[in-house]
Motif scaffolding. Structure first.
Motif, short mmCIF file in Angstrom:
data_model
loop_
_atom_site.label_atom_id
_atom_site.label_comp_id
_atom_site.label_asym_id
_atom_site.label_seq_id
_atom_site.Cartn_x
_atom_site.Cartn_y
_atom_site.Cartn_z
N PRO A 425 0.65 -1.14 -0.21
CA PRO A 425 0.07 0.02 -0.09
C PRO A 425 0.77 1.25 -0.04
CG PRO A 425 -0.01 -0.81 2.20
CD PRO A 425 0.78 -1.88 1.26
N THR A 426 2.17 1.43 0.33
CA THR A 426 2.95 2.37 0.55
C THR A 426 3.86 2.66 -0.43
OG1 THR A 426 3.96 1.69 2.33
CG2 THR A 426 2.05 2.91 2.93
N ARG A 427 4.15 1.58 -1.27
CA ARG A 427 5.33 1.61 -2.01
C ARG A 427 5.36 2.99 -2.99
NH1 ARG A 427 7.37 -2.55 -6.77
NH2 ARG A 427 9.19 -1.81 -7.04
N GLY A 428 6.43 3.66 -2.65
CA GLY A 428 6.72 4.71 -3.51
C GLY A 428 6.27 5.96 -2.96
N LEU A 429 5.75 5.86 -1.61
CA LEU A 429 5.04 7.08 -0.89
C LEU A 429 6.05 7.56 -0.07
CD1 LEU A 429 1.41 6.24 -0.12
CD2 LEU A 429 2.35 6.97 -2.43
N ASP A 430 5.88 8.86 0.24
CA ASP A 430 6.84 9.53 1.30
C ASP A 430 6.04 9.10 2.94
OD1 ASP A 430 4.68 11.10 2.00
OD2 ASP A 430 5.52 12.65 0.69
#
Lengths: 496, 324, 363, 307
Positions: A425-430
């Motif tokens: 769910p948070t791949r590539g998110l800050d």
């Protein structure tokens, strides 16, 4: 560090896209024989900086020095000639070609595949990165593809290797091997620039660390002088960081189990039941074997697996996107699904936010679409889920990655589905967006939704899950939610 | 003879039927550079311009939708005479003629007529019959060939007449017929010819327009093969192999019609032009005349006389006799 | 705002560039420039009569085929088989018209049109099946199906559909009762023109407001997301869109034979299906704008005929002009995109991410 | 079929196949680089006219070269628009076909007037290879042909070698499969695609030159007669592989020759069936060999990563 000129130095680099300043007087100094980590939030300018080093982008101002000499890197080809190679997050491999052909690609000498094969075997042996020169890339595992990328770089006499989030797609074992290899490469005189998010990993391998924030270099120093929290402060800009964020950054500490226990004891209704489920792929290969899993209302089940173990199939069966070849899957009528590759599988970039919201259930809709009602619903959803955008009619392409993911989750949770399947769910998110997403998942769980989460980041799984199941070679079993146990189970198939 | 036409001041006293300036238009189905069917018509149009001082206009149409459109627009612009060069223009001409009664519409190879619609028929089969006589006499293999562009009525009629002409002097003669499938593909035309030559055809009658150039080329490259040209005088295209050309003197025919119109004596009808009016004729290539058996030449002369006298007509395929 | 401005500015730029190109060509080949260009204008828009009988009639098959292309491209299908679908539609309409009792009147005419649409759809279904079932690229299969359709038409007009005298390679004339009525007496403007406009507006409405239209657009924009997030059966949507595209082209063919030529001819289409690609492009795949785009190309064709008639510019040059318009259109689209690319960064969101994405995502 | 008749048939097949093979080999290279150029019809007809014009000035051999150059010239327009401006390849190709056909017919009339050029061009003579040409049945078809046929035959292994055994061929294949990856590997995808398309244009021009210089000896408007589209079908039937393409070209050539032969035998079969047959065959072959072959993955990709 006074004697030798640095291997690579970027000074006062500025890069502007229209009115947006991606890099503003940023600098980076990398010494020969070190692993240098480059950190920063999403959008801090890491990728832009690396693209400039690799010749994919040109700076508007500033200078680049290689071994003390001023350099102008015009193109990737030019960068490679200076000994610089880059392994991007999305591998730059041609999957219809063989390993040897991929390595030979872009070379300047006469094409001699026999020599290339021999060279690959040599490099493979010397670096401890096993690979078959005659395999077709499309048949390789993700780990092998990454090894190929590195071999490719080595074959070009690379002395400066840029690795962009290299462990994101690897199993813990593979990741450990990669970090070990990096260390050895540096010890033998090579230079590694590691772009990464996982602070623990960075601290374990890097010699020095540079942190970018909003296009500026805000920190450079030795790894041994820093801690996870000091790095986090540097990345986020200090004390305005909330406690929730801090918890996420130190992911191992952020388990937050209390809520999970209370809710799972309260609601024990079975929402999603797989019995004897098996899935074969198009070639008839068994991807999942005899899977028996039950997910109850109000719990988060974490899924851990190495790439290609069958978790993709499992998640898609649970989400009702794949029909099992064998066995039965009892699913609620409405299952939300937030797949890993958002741009490919979840949103339509050129469509408006409203249209993307309307996409849910589009397959079953009939007649005329009530656009004005949908627009209102979308505005409500955006407010509720804190999706920041100009308007409900804005193209999703104009949204940041975090807002896109919030939009996807918001859409999938609209109508309060009984189950929600979430993939990385948070791949590539800050960090901020990551915290928001985690909070949203927990909130859904607390409202009684059965949540299934897979992440390639094991720490994230452990941080979120009430229970953990592991997929290994198509077998699924539940294990204790403990890092060591899970890590071991991921690598070994069930020993029933 | 042409003097009267060159003066534009055609302020003749004749009735309103003859307008001040003659305006003549031509629609062709293909490019006028084909040295054949379309080129001849274009030459006719230019001759009307040169001899009668007419204002002329030409348009090449690609599709039936354009037939109506151009007929109509020429009608609207007050053209005196509009030629649709080919049988395919008949339906459209018939429709549009009703709407523009002041314009005379002429379709070549046409058979229909009304108050301002004229069919201009050519007894092309007369010439083809004469060519057949020579082919039947001159063939050494006993096999002759005919190659057309597409299978359309005028072409089929000419082939039938050619065959009958050959039979009249050589009853055992065998004829091979092929169609290229279009009018432009000279390479395919050549291959059709080579295939016929391989089946022993040594005299080939071509009616394939621009694609026919390939047939000439095939003859040039094969030993002892002779060809007949059509529509225009094509003897000079390949003088070493073209025995003669069955000419439709389109300029002459067009001028004939235009003159009548200018003089105000024109009456819409089906005009059949053939050997008698010298519009259709067989023009032999002088360079190869010596290779033709003398009796055949005599026969050609005598049959020509019969055509002119109107006592004999070249046969046409039975199927064309069925009229709607 | 910018989008609307570009929809006007791009074609305008293309128009000016093409006119300059044409003028240059005329000078080079030695034709009178002013006279030719005047003829071009007069032939396209010089009078109500040429607009009604020339430009609009020419635009009609282009509009049908353009809509066919637009709907296919919107669904992510590169159907370049409109040419063949149009021919098959025309052939089927003619066949049905031959056996249709004339007593049915306008209903009979509509049935004839229906037959054309169905046949065009069925012809497209062949390519659709090859794509969905066998993974054959439609770009390649439709090129081949075009050639096959052309040859089938050639066979039909010499065989089963040949006119009763069996002389001419064309069908018999379609009975008066089954022809599309004229909208304005004394012109060639027929009911099919209105039908085409209705189809365009209907299609625009369909894509914007209906559930199947929405599915079609989403499938075309991102098939994977449409399937996964929308639960859309993308194969089915693509198949239907392909068939719908063929049906529109087939309807165009049927309208051409019942409204304009009144008979089936082998060379019925001078390449409408190919020019239609340019029509769809000019309209940015928007069905409503396709009306304007079809008129532009219709006027070009009508004007080009006039250049032949009134300025004796040869037919070949006409093809060059059309080609130039298309190429200039592509060029001006690029120029427009460059200009807009600079401006779009001014607006909301985080353009930074956007730029990074644009430069990192392959293909 | 008797053996002389068979020899004639094979001879005609090879003759018909030669321009198709030349054009298809060029298109193969272009498509392997990810570019589908449906405008080869335009390059072929340009080659026809250039061949004619040059032949009368510099003789047929040099004219063949001129035809190739004319093909490159037309392809250059395609390159500028479809690669330079990243415009849609199909639309660009369609326009290139219109442009080629229109421009040649206009220029033909400007140069030669309404009368045309007649059979004025000197043609290439047939070159017989001693001994080999005397092999029964196939000798003449393979070893007694004009220069372009040998050129086309030699191109088959040469292109295979280029694509599979050289660095630039590898770059072409990689670009056709994954331009992004190729770019990151230091390849200038623009340059690779430009080279491939220009080569394709040259082959199309040579195909046109063959029609005029080795076959007809003159130019007629529209004489390319759809061979550009046939070439695209051949590339697909030949599965984007030079050897397969050669076989496929022969199949199309044989279908034509069969049509010529059947007509010459006075068998009253409609020729349309023969004209359509190879296309049907190609469709069937593509449908039935699913999974065995694959088109280049990025074929026709509109917005490939450029560099």
């Amino acid at each position: 560090m006074s004697a030798p000129a640095p291997r690579l130095a970027l000074v006062g680099i500025r890069r502007q896209y229209g009115p947006v300043i991606a890099l503003d007087a940023a600098s980076l100094t990398v010494q020969r024989g070190e692993v240098h980590a480059l950190l920063g939030e999403n959008g801090a300018g890491k990728s832009t900086m690396m693209k400039i080093v690799f010749g994919l982008e040109q700076p508007d101002a500033g200078t680049i020095h290689i071994d003390g000499d001023s350099a102008h890197i015009r193109s990737p080809r030019h960068a490679m000639r200076q000994g610089i190679s880059m392994v991007q997050q999305h591998f730059a491999l041609v999957d219809a070609l063989t390993v040897a052909e991929n390595v030979a690609l872009g070379g300047t000498a006469r094409l001699d595949l026999d020599a290339t094969r021999a060279h690959i075997r040599e490099l493979s042996a010397a670096s401890g990165l096993p690979i078959d020169p005659d395999a077709r890339v499309r048949d390789l595992t993700v780990g092998a593809q990454q090894r190929l990328e590195i071999i490719k770089a080595l074959s070009r006499d690379t002395t400066i290797l840029i690795l962009d989030e290299p462990t994101a797609v690897l199993a813990p074992q593979e990741a450990r091997e990669l970090l070990t290899w990096m260390r050895r490469f540096a010890t033998n005189g090579g230079t590694v620039i590691l772009v990464a998010h996982k602070l623990r990993e960075v601290l374990s391998v890097a010699d020095r660390i540079t942190v970018l924030r909003k296009g500026r270099t805000v920190f450079t120093g030795h790894a041994r002088d820093t801690t996870e929290s000091s790095l986090a402060d540097a990345m986020l800009g200090g004390p305005d960081m909330s406690s929730a964020d801090a918890r996420v950054i130190g992911a191992t500490r952020a388990h937050s189990r209390q809520a999970g226990h209370s809710s799972s004891s309260a609601k024990t209704r079975d929402v999603l039941v797989l019995t004897g489920v098996g899935v074969d792929d198009a070639q008839g290969v068994q991807r999942l074997r005899d899977v028996n899993v039950t997910v109850r209302a109000g719990e988060i089940v974490g899924v851990a697996a190495v790439e290609g173990a069958g978790q993709q199939e499992l998640l898609r069966v649970m989400a009702g996107r794949t029909t099992p070849t064998r066995g039965t899957a009892t699913l609620p009528s409405d299952v939300g699904f937030a797949p890993e590759d958002r741009h490919r599988d979840a949103i339509v970039l050129d469509a408006t936010i409203t249209e993307n919201v309307a996409l849910k259930g589009a397959g079953r809709r009939h007649g005329i679409i009530p656009w004005s009602a949908l627009r209102d619903a979308t505005r409500t959803l955006m407010r509720l889920r804190d999706v920041r955008a100009g308007d409900a009619q804005a193209a999703v392409r104009t949204l940041s990655g975090g807002n896109q993911q919030k939009l996807v989750l918001g859409r999938e949770l609209s109508g309060s589905p009984e189950a929600l399947v979430v993939e990385s769910p948070t791949r590539g998110l800050d960090i901020r967006a990551t915290a928001d997403v985690h909070a949203a998942l927990r909130a859904a769980r607390d409202q009684g939704t059965a949540v299934i989460v897979y992440s390639s980041d094991l720490d994230e799984v452990l941080a979120l899950a009430d229970r953990v199941i592991v997929v290994a070679e198509g077998h699924v079993r539940e294990v204790a939610a403990d890092r060591d146990t899970v890590g071991r189970a991921m690598l070994a198939p069930a020993d029933r | 003879m042409a003097a009267c036409g060159s003066t534009k001041s055609a302020a003749n006293d004749s009735a309103a039927a003859a307008p001040a300036t003659l305006r003549v238009a031509l629609l062709t189905p293909g490019p006028v550079s084909d040295q054949g069917w379309n080129g001849g018509a274009f030459a006719g149009l230019n001759m009307i311009h040169d001899s009668l001082g007419a204002r002329v206009s030409h348009v090449q149409t690609k599709t039936p939708a354009e037939f109506d459109e151009n007929f109509r627009l020429y009608g609207e612009q007050g053209y005196t005479l509009v030629f649709g060069h080919g049988f395919e223009y008949q339906d459209a001409a018939e429709r549009i003629a009703q709407e523009f009664p002041r314009t005379q519409y002429v379709t070549t190879s046409g058979t229909r007529t009304s108050t301002n619609l004229t069919g201009l028929e050519f007894a092309f089969e007369d010439g083809a019959y004469l060519a057949g006589i020579i082919a039947g006499a001159a063939t050494k293999t006993g096999t002759i060939g005919a190659i057309g562009g597409q299978e359309i009525p005028p072409v089929r009629r000419s082939f039938y007449a050619f065959e009958q002409g050959a039979r009249s002097v050589n009853p055992s003669v065998k004829m091979i017929t092929s169609y290229v499938g279009n009018w432009d593909d000279a390479s395919a035309g050549k291959e059709q010819a080579l295939a016929q030559i391989a089946r022993k055809a040594d005299i080939i009658f071509q009616n394939a327009d621009a694609a026919g150039l390939g047939i000439f080329q095939a003859a040039r490259e094969s030993k002892g093969v002779r060809v007949f040209g059509t529509n225009g005088n094509q003897n000079a295209v390949a003088p070493e192999v073209v025995l003669g050309s069955v000419v439709i003197d389109l300029p002459r025919a067009f001028l004939l019609v235009a003159r009548e119109i200018q003089a105000g004596t024109f009456k819409p009808r089906v005009i059949s032009l053939g050997t008698a009016s010298n519009v259709v004729r067989l023009e032999l290539n002088p360079a190869l005349r010596g290779t033709i058996p003398a009796p055949a030449l005599l026969t050609v002369d005598s049959v020509t006389k019969l055509f002119v006298a109107g006592t004999f007509k070249a046969p046409i395929p039975p199927i064309a006799a069925i009229k709607p | 705002m910018m989008r609307i401005a570009r929809m006007v500015l791009d074609p305008l730029l293309a128009g000016i560039l093409s006119l300059l190109m044409l003028a240059a060509l005329l000078v080079v080949s030695g034709y009178p420039v002013a006279e030719s260009l005047t003829a071009l204008w007069r032939g396209a828009f010089g009078s109500w009569s040429v607009i009604a009988s020339g430009t609009l009639v020419r635009a009609t098959p282009l509009l049908f085929a353009g809509l066919a292309i637009a709907v296919a491209f919107r669904a992510g299908i590169l159907n370049i088989g409109a040419e063949g679908q149009l021919l098959i539609g025309a052939a089927a309409a003619t066949a049905v018209a031959m056996i249709m009792p004339t007593s049915l009147g306008l209903a009979g005419a509509l049935l004839v049109l229906l037959a054309g649409g169905l046949a065009g759809g069925a012809w497209a279904a062949v390519a659709a099946l090859l794509r969905v079932r066998f993974g054959v690229l439609e770009v390649i299969s439709t090129i081949m199906l075009n050639v096959i359709a052309l040859n089938i038409t050639g066979l039909l007009v010499r065989g089963p559909l040949q006119e009763p005298t069996r002389i001419f390679p064309q069908s018999a004339l379609i009975d008066q009762a089954l022809r599309l009525p004229r909208l304005i007496p004394g012109t060639r403007l027929h009911l099919g023109v209105a039908l085409a406009v209705c189809c365009a507006l209907g299609l625009a409405w369909f894509l914007r407001y209906t559930a199947p239209g929405f599915r079609l657009r989403m499938t075309g924009s991102n098939a994977a997301a449409a399937a996964s997030a929308g639960g859309i059966d993308v194969r089915r949507v693509m198949f239907s869109a392909f068939v719908m595209s063929g049906a529109l082209a087939g309807l165009g063919g049927a309208v051409e034979v019942t409204g304009v030529t009144y008979a089936l001819y082998e060379n019925l289409s001078p390449g409408y299906g190919y020019t239609a690609i340019a029509v769809a492009l000019l309209a940015r795949l928007n069905p409503a704008s396709a009306i304007g785009a079809a008129v532009v190309f219709g006027s070009l064709e009508a004007g080009a005929s006039a250049m032949q008639r009134d300025a004796q510019v040869p037919a070949g040059l006409v093809g060059v002009v059309e080609a130039c318009v298309i190429l200039m259109l592509l060029a001006s689209e690029w120029i427009g995109a460059k200009v807009q690319g600079m401006r779009s960064l001014n607006r909301g969101g985080t353009p930074h991410d956007q730029v990074l994405e644009a430069s990192s995502s392959p293909a | 079929m008797s053996s002389p008749a068979l020899a004639d048939f094979l001879d005609a097949s090879v003759r018909s196949a030669t321009p198709l093979l030349l054009a298809a080999l060029g298109e193969t290279v272009a498509e392997r680089s990810g570019v589908i150029n449906v405008g080869i019809e335009g390059t072929i007809i340009a080659g026809c006219l250039a061949g004619l014009v040059a032949a009368t000035v510099v003789g047929p051999n040099a004219a063949l070269l001129a035809a190739g150059i004319a093909g490159i010239g037309i392809a250059l327009i395609f390159v500028v628009v479809a690669i330079g401006l990243a415009a849609d390849q199909i639309i660009t190709g369609t326009a290139i076909t219109m442009l080629g056909l229109g421009l040649t017919s206009t220029l033909y009339r400007v140069i030669y007037g309404d009368g045309g050029a007649a059979l004025s061009a000197p043609t290439l003579s047939v070159i017989g290879i001693p001994l080999l040409q005397d092999i029964p049945v196939v000798g003449r078809a393979l070893f007694r042909q004009p220069l372009p046929t040998y050129l086309a035959e030699l191109m088959v292994p040469a292109i295979w070698y280029w694509l599979h055994r050289t660095q630039s061929g590898l770059a072409i294949r990689a670009t056709g499969e994954n331009p992004g990856a190729s770019l990151a590997s230091g390849i200038s995808t623009r340059r690779v695609q430009t080279t491939a398309v220009l080569f394709g244009g040259m082959c199309g021009g040579l195909a046109g030159g063959t029609l005029v210089l080795a076959q007809v000896g003159t130019f007629t408007e529209g004489m390319s007669a759809g061979r550009g589209f046939v070439a695209i079908a051949i590339v697909a039937l030949g599965r984007w592989h030079p050897v397969g393409v050669a076989m496929a070209a022969l199949v199309f050539g044989m279908a034509s020759a069969l049509q010529f032969l059947f007509q010459a035998l006075n068998l009253n079969l409609p020729y349309q069936i023969f004209l359509a047959l190879p296309y049907l065959l190609t469709l069937l072959a593509l449908a039935l060999t699913r999974g065995v072959y694959r088109a280049p993955a990025a074929l026709g990709a509109r917005k490939a990563v450029r560099g």
